[in-house]
Design a protein around this motif. Structure first.
Motif, short mmCIF file in Angstrom:
data_model
loop_
_atom_site.label_atom_id
_atom_site.label_comp_id
_atom_site.label_asym_id
_atom_site.label_seq_id
_atom_site.Cartn_x
_atom_site.Cartn_y
_atom_site.Cartn_z
N SER A 116 0.83 -1.20 0.00
CA SER A 116 0.00 0.00 0.00
C SER A 116 0.86 1.25 0.00
CB SER A 116 -0.91 0.02 1.24
OG SER A 116 -1.68 1.19 1.27
N GLU A 153 -0.57 -7.97 -4.09
CA GLU A 153 -1.77 -7.16 -4.30
C GLU A 153 -1.45 -5.71 -3.96
OE1 GLU A 153 -4.60 -8.16 -5.61
OE2 GLU A 153 -3.85 -10.22 -5.79
N VAL A 182 -2.82 -1.97 -3.01
CA VAL A 182 -3.96 -1.24 -2.46
C VAL A 182 -3.54 0.23 -2.36
CG1 VAL A 182 -5.52 -0.96 -0.51
CG2 VAL A 182 -4.74 -3.25 -1.17
N ASP A 220 -10.71 4.69 5.20
CA ASP A 220 -11.13 3.40 4.67
C ASP A 220 -9.98 2.49 4.29
OD1 ASP A 220 -10.26 4.82 2.44
OD2 ASP A 220 -11.80 3.98 1.13
N LEU A 221 -8.74 2.97 4.40
CA LEU A 221 -7.61 2.16 3.94
C LEU A 221 -7.48 0.87 4.75
CD1 LEU A 221 -5.13 1.86 2.07
CD2 LEU A 221 -3.79 2.90 3.92
N ALA A 277 -9.64 -1.04 6.23
CA ALA A 277 -10.61 -2.07 5.85
C ALA A 277 -10.24 -2.67 4.50
CB ALA A 277 -12.02 -1.49 5.80
N ARG A 278 -9.75 -1.85 3.57
CA ARG A 278 -9.36 -2.38 2.26
C ARG A 278 -8.12 -3.27 2.37
NH1 ARG A 278 -7.88 1.40 -1.41
NH2 ARG A 278 -7.83 3.19 0.00
N LEU A 279 -7.19 -2.91 3.23
CA LEU A 279 -6.03 -3.76 3.47
C LEU A 279 -6.45 -5.09 4.11
CD1 LEU A 279 -3.46 -1.17 4.87
CD2 LEU A 279 -3.38 -2.29 2.64
N ALA A 311 -9.31 -6.61 3.86
CA ALA A 311 -10.01 -7.44 2.88
C ALA A 311 -9.02 -8.12 1.94
CB ALA A 311 -11.01 -6.59 2.10
N ALA A 312 -8.03 -7.37 1.47
CA ALA A 312 -7.03 -7.96 0.57
C ALA A 312 -6.22 -9.03 1.29
CB ALA A 312 -6.11 -6.86 0.04
#
Length: 248
Positions: free
Chosen positions: A26, A46, A48, A56-57, A59-61, A63-64
């Motif tokens: 990220s 992946e 991000v 929101d970062l 939560a996105r991390l 999920a990935a």
């Protein structure tokens, strides 16, 4: 791995990939680094995109990471704050830097650690700075807020150790030859109206080894602390500084 597209963050990502780890990278623009690591090491990577202060970062991390089997190691990193003396800092400077240097990293940790708890294993490491132990004039934001994060992480080490053996540390570089150090030198040269070569020479004279560290050297130590090879180091801020700060 946040802040992983340049400098010590990128070097650590490369070293983890060399050791065979799949990665979630990220930064604001992680794609180039992700492509380069995939090509060089053949691991899954992946990307991000986002800054660590973005709400929101985390939560996105998460999920990935969950899609890849769950996080086992977390590197916390971010860009450095403005180089300013304490008396020149505004309330806005403090608030913005606090979101990036304290709130954001702790949010990411809080969101990713449950995946480690579920596996009863995990490592957390923050890229810090020697100035937590030896504050440096002209960088009040970095001195103060890195210290806040380090003490929060030490507290987390006390709390997370008994709950599943999660190890939490910070790794503090001294003068490592990165763009950030070059920016520091340029800023101090401007503040003092001297040549940047003078600032560099003055800096090297304070380091017992008389040379800058390297991102690759830093990365090897970081990768150890993030890996299962580290089975007992926790609650520490370790210095990678060539003997710059000799602490009791």
């Amino acid at each position: 791995m946040t802040g992983a597209s340049s400098g010590m963050g990128l070097a650590t990502a490369r070293e983890m990939a060399r050791r065979g780890y799949d990665l979630v990278l990220s930064s604001r623009r992680p794609e180039v680094a992700a492509d380069e690591i995939r090509s060089a090491f053949g691991v899954r990577v992946e990307a991000v995109a986002g800054g660590i202060a973005e709400a929101d970062l985390a939560a996105r991390l998460a999920a990935a990471s969950q899609e890849m089997g769950g996080a086992r190691a977390l590197l916390l990193n971010h860009g450095g704050p403005p180089v300013k003396p304490v008396m020149a800092l505004t309330d806005e400077d403090w608030s913005r830097a606090f979101e990036t240097m304290v709130v954001g990293p702790l949010r990411v940790m809080r969101t990713l650690v449950p995946q480690m708890q579920a596996a009863a294993a995990g490592r957390v490491l923050a890229i810090s700075s020697f100035t937590v132990k030896a504050p440096w004039a002209g960088i009040g934001l970095s001195n103060a807020l890195r210290a806040a994060l380090v003490n929060a992480l030490k507290t987390a080490a006390l709390e997370l150790g008994p709950e599943g053996g999660i190890l939490v540390n910070a790794l503090a570089p001294g003068y490592v030859e990165t763009d950030r150090i070059r920016d520091w030198n340029d800023s101090y040269a401007g503040q003092e109206n001297v040549r940047v070569e003078e600032i560099r020479a003055r800096t090297l004279a304070t380091i017992p080894l008389r040379r800058y560290g390297t991102p690759e050297g830093y990365a090897r130590l970081a990768a150890f602390l993030l890996s299962e090879e580290n089975d007992y180091v926790s609650g520490q801020q370790i210095l990678y500084d060539g003997g710059l700060v000799v602490a009791n």
